[in-house]
Scaffold this active site. Sequence first.
Site, PDB file in Angstrom:
ATOM      1  N   GLU A 209       1.205  -1.048  -0.137  1.00  0.00           N
ATOM      2  CA  GLU A 209      -0.091   0.200  -0.195  1.00  0.00           C
ATOM      3  C   GLU A 209       1.128   1.263  -0.060  1.00  0.00           C
ATOM      4  O   GLU A 209       1.298   1.670   0.854  1.00  0.00           O
ATOM      5  CB  GLU A 209      -0.994  -0.010   1.316  1.00  0.00           C
ATOM      6  CG  GLU A 209      -1.762  -1.195   1.452  1.00  0.00           C
ATOM      7  CD  GLU A 209      -3.104  -0.984   0.107  1.00  0.00           C
ATOM      8  OE1 GLU A 209      -3.378   0.150  -0.009  1.00  0.00           O
ATOM      9  OE2 GLU A 209      -3.663  -1.956  -0.067  1.00  0.00           O
ATOM     10  N   CYS A 243      -2.252   9.692   2.895  1.00  0.00           N
ATOM     11  CA  CYS A 243      -1.752   9.106   1.504  1.00  0.00           C
ATOM     12  C   CYS A 243      -2.599   9.321   0.178  1.00  0.00           C
ATOM     13  O   CYS A 243      -2.356   9.272  -0.867  1.00  0.00           O
ATOM     14  CB  CYS A 243      -1.558   7.724   1.532  1.00  0.00           C
ATOM     15  SG  CYS A 243      -2.939   6.651   2.129  1.00  0.00           S
TER      16      CYS A 243
HETATM   17  P1  NAD Z   1       7.994   4.634   5.008  1.00  0.00           P
HETATM   18  O1  NAD Z   1       8.097   3.783   3.972  1.00  0.00           O
HETATM   19  O2  NAD Z   1       9.134   5.535   5.567  1.00  0.00           O
HETATM   20  O3  NAD Z   1       7.831   3.797   6.319  1.00  0.00           O
HETATM   21  C1  NAD Z   1       6.798   2.562   6.462  1.00  0.00           C
HETATM   22  C2  NAD Z   1       7.447   1.553   7.501  1.00  0.00           C
HETATM   23  O4  NAD Z   1       8.413   0.982   6.680  1.00  0.00           O
HETATM   24  C3  NAD Z   1       7.928   2.029   8.863  1.00  0.00           C
HETATM   25  O5  NAD Z   1       7.357   0.764   9.518  1.00  0.00           O
HETATM   26  C4  NAD Z   1       9.339   1.877   8.781  1.00  0.00           C
HETATM   27  O6  NAD Z   1       9.828   1.448  10.034  1.00  0.00           O
HETATM   28  C5  NAD Z   1       9.729   0.963   7.742  1.00  0.00           C
HETATM   29  N1  NAD Z   1      11.065   1.254   6.952  1.00  0.00           N
HETATM   30  C6  NAD Z   1      11.438   2.538   6.699  1.00  0.00           C
HETATM   31  N2  NAD Z   1      12.564   2.491   6.092  1.00  0.00           N
HETATM   32  C7  NAD Z   1      12.840   1.128   6.011  1.00  0.00           C
HETATM   33  C8  NAD Z   1      14.156   0.506   5.434  1.00  0.00           C
HETATM   34  N3  NAD Z   1      14.888   0.937   5.060  1.00  0.00           N
HETATM   35  N4  NAD Z   1      13.965  -1.158   5.510  1.00  0.00           N
HETATM   36  C9  NAD Z   1      12.898  -1.731   6.065  1.00  0.00           C
HETATM   37  N5  NAD Z   1      11.807  -1.016   6.500  1.00  0.00           N
HETATM   38  C10 NAD Z   1      11.774   0.405   6.737  1.00  0.00           C
HETATM   39  O7  NAD Z   1       6.746   5.465   5.024  1.00  0.00           O
HETATM   40  P2  NAD Z   1       6.047   6.606   6.272  1.00  0.00           P
HETATM   41  O8  NAD Z   1       6.864   7.856   5.937  1.00  0.00           O
HETATM   42  O9  NAD Z   1       5.843   6.048   7.180  1.00  0.00           O
HETATM   43  O10 NAD Z   1       4.797   6.764   5.092  1.00  0.00           O
HETATM   44  C11 NAD Z   1       4.598   7.894   4.203  1.00  0.00           C
HETATM   45  C12 NAD Z   1       4.413   7.321   2.857  1.00  0.00           C
HETATM   46  O11 NAD Z   1       3.436   5.956   2.789  1.00  0.00           O
HETATM   47  C13 NAD Z   1       3.913   7.971   1.781  1.00  0.00           C
HETATM   48  O12 NAD Z   1       4.582   7.725   0.641  1.00  0.00           O
HETATM   49  C14 NAD Z   1       2.523   7.688   1.762  1.00  0.00           C
HETATM   50  O13 NAD Z   1       1.693   8.039   0.587  1.00  0.00           O
HETATM   51  C15 NAD Z   1       2.688   6.261   2.037  1.00  0.00           C
HETATM   52  N6  NAD Z   1       1.351   5.917   2.391  1.00  0.00           N
HETATM   53  C16 NAD Z   1       0.291   4.927   1.864  1.00  0.00           C
HETATM   54  C17 NAD Z   1      -0.710   4.610   2.365  1.00  0.00           C
HETATM   55  C18 NAD Z   1      -1.567   3.521   1.493  1.00  0.00           C
HETATM   56  O14 NAD Z   1      -2.612   3.130   2.217  1.00  0.00           O
HETATM   57  N7  NAD Z   1      -1.451   3.470   0.450  1.00  0.00           N
HETATM   58  C19 NAD Z   1      -1.248   5.033   3.390  1.00  0.00           C
HETATM   59  C20 NAD Z   1      -0.290   5.844   4.457  1.00  0.00           C
HETATM   60  C21 NAD Z   1       0.962   6.390   3.836  1.00  0.00           C
END
Ligand code: NAD
Length: 453
Positions: A209, A243
């Site tokens: 997602e 998002c």
């Molecule tokens: P993110 O990708 O930075 O983090 C998401 C998760 O991944 C966190 O739990 C984090 O601990 C983990 N993570 C971060 N870096 C990692 C790595 N290098 N290796 C492994 N795991 C890692 O995203 P965010 O800042 O929490 O959220 C923002 C993004 O998420 C935006 O792009 C937004 O559009 C998207 N988003 C999508 C939805 C959806 O339902 N489609 C909902 C909310 C947010």
Amino acid sequence: MEIQEILLQQRTFFKTQKTRNIKFRKMYLEKLKDLILQNKSLLFEAIYKDFGKSEFDTTITEISFLLNDIDYYLKNISRLSKPEKVRTNLANQIGKSKIYSDPLGCILVIGAWNYPYQLSLSPIIAALAAGNCCILKPSEIAPYTSQAMAQLINENFPPEYVYAYEGGIKETTELLKVRFDKIFFTGSTKVGKIVYKAAAEHLTPVTLELGGKSPVIVTGNANLETAAKRIVWGKFLNAGQTCVAPDYLLVQESVKEQFLEMLRNYIREFRYEEGSEQYTRIINQNNFHRLIQLIDQEKVYFGGSSNEEKLYIEPTILSPVSWDDNIMQDEIFGPLLPVISFNNFNIALTHINELEKPLSAYLFSNDQEEKDAFIQKFSFGGGCINDVVMHLGNENLPFGGVGNSGMGSYHGKYGFETFSHRKAILEKATWGEPHIKYPPYSEKKLKWIKKLL
Ligand code: NAD
């Protein structure tokens, strides 16, 4: 406890078949519902500490969402779990064909911070409804909500069934080395790729997602007043850290000036001022600085002010913006609304269809041809006509992206299917079978086979 140890316990527990029992699933969903209801103040307090999200916003976008989700599954688990009877073709007579919804096993849910409760617990609810065991890894970027969920889960659920494992990149990297039966990830496209690669090592299926630049288009055939009100709400809800928020606005040149004025008036009316209960703050310094750098002061039509100490950024409209500007290169994920105008709707549509497929898209128009073109000529995850954001509040619609904005979907029956394997079973009678498929072959048998198939 070591995560390997927890996973081993979950695998053992899953094999006892207890999670297949519908009463068992319902009992724990009821328990989660009670926990949410009894601990509302803990949940409100944690999210307020994380990024100043109000009780009102948390109620409508997180708590009620989860309670509705649980109620949906409590009401529908029995129906969704029933084997689905399908027709049996001639070649398989005499027989009966059914599809069974089989739980997958142990699920890893990795949550994002921006709707921390909804995005962590809604997949967990669907996974439990479908009869799985789960490990939740909430986002470390919102530490108080992460801790609140871990506390609620780990103090009230047996770890061999559901467990919350807190941590950041290091812990998630460790988790991704382990073999799960499904990974459900919510977050950025960049990290989505890391998750997908790690999952490929074990051939683990994934639902991703992700995000993207979701456009909202307003044409000269729109009800402008309604469009302005709904766009301002959807864009600045959660300070744009949504998002499915409209990322940028495409507006028909002929109504642009009038429409921008309406947007400005609604921002004022909704009172998104510094310190206001209506308005969430930016999650952290990193994001604050990233967003501030995207504000080209020469292009500010409205807003533009900020307060670093309070992590406040005023709702800001930038106009006119061009496709080459910095702000148009990546998902904004904050309270900045760039505006690009167009003269020809179809040319604008063709242009955005050349870009990466966004998670959502919105059209404000009362013209049927424009609505048809929007749906048919433009690929995106999901969206609305004459509204924004609200499609994800209808549990009868699948929620998910396409292309760069993700794969797979959930909510309602789609969530149940996401966490189930559709097992196909053909049951044959042991009598009444013609012998034509068995050797020795003959011309006569081939003639019959050709007729039958
Ligand atoms: P993110 O990708 O930075 O983090 C998401 C998760 O991944 C966190 O739990 C984090 O601990 C983990 N993570 C971060 N870096 C990692 C790595 N290098 N290796 C492994 N795991 C890692 O995203 P965010 O800042 O929490 O959220 C923002 C993004 O998420 C935006 O792009 C937004 O559009 C998207 N988003 C999508 C939805 C959806 O339902 N489609 C909902 C909310 C947010």
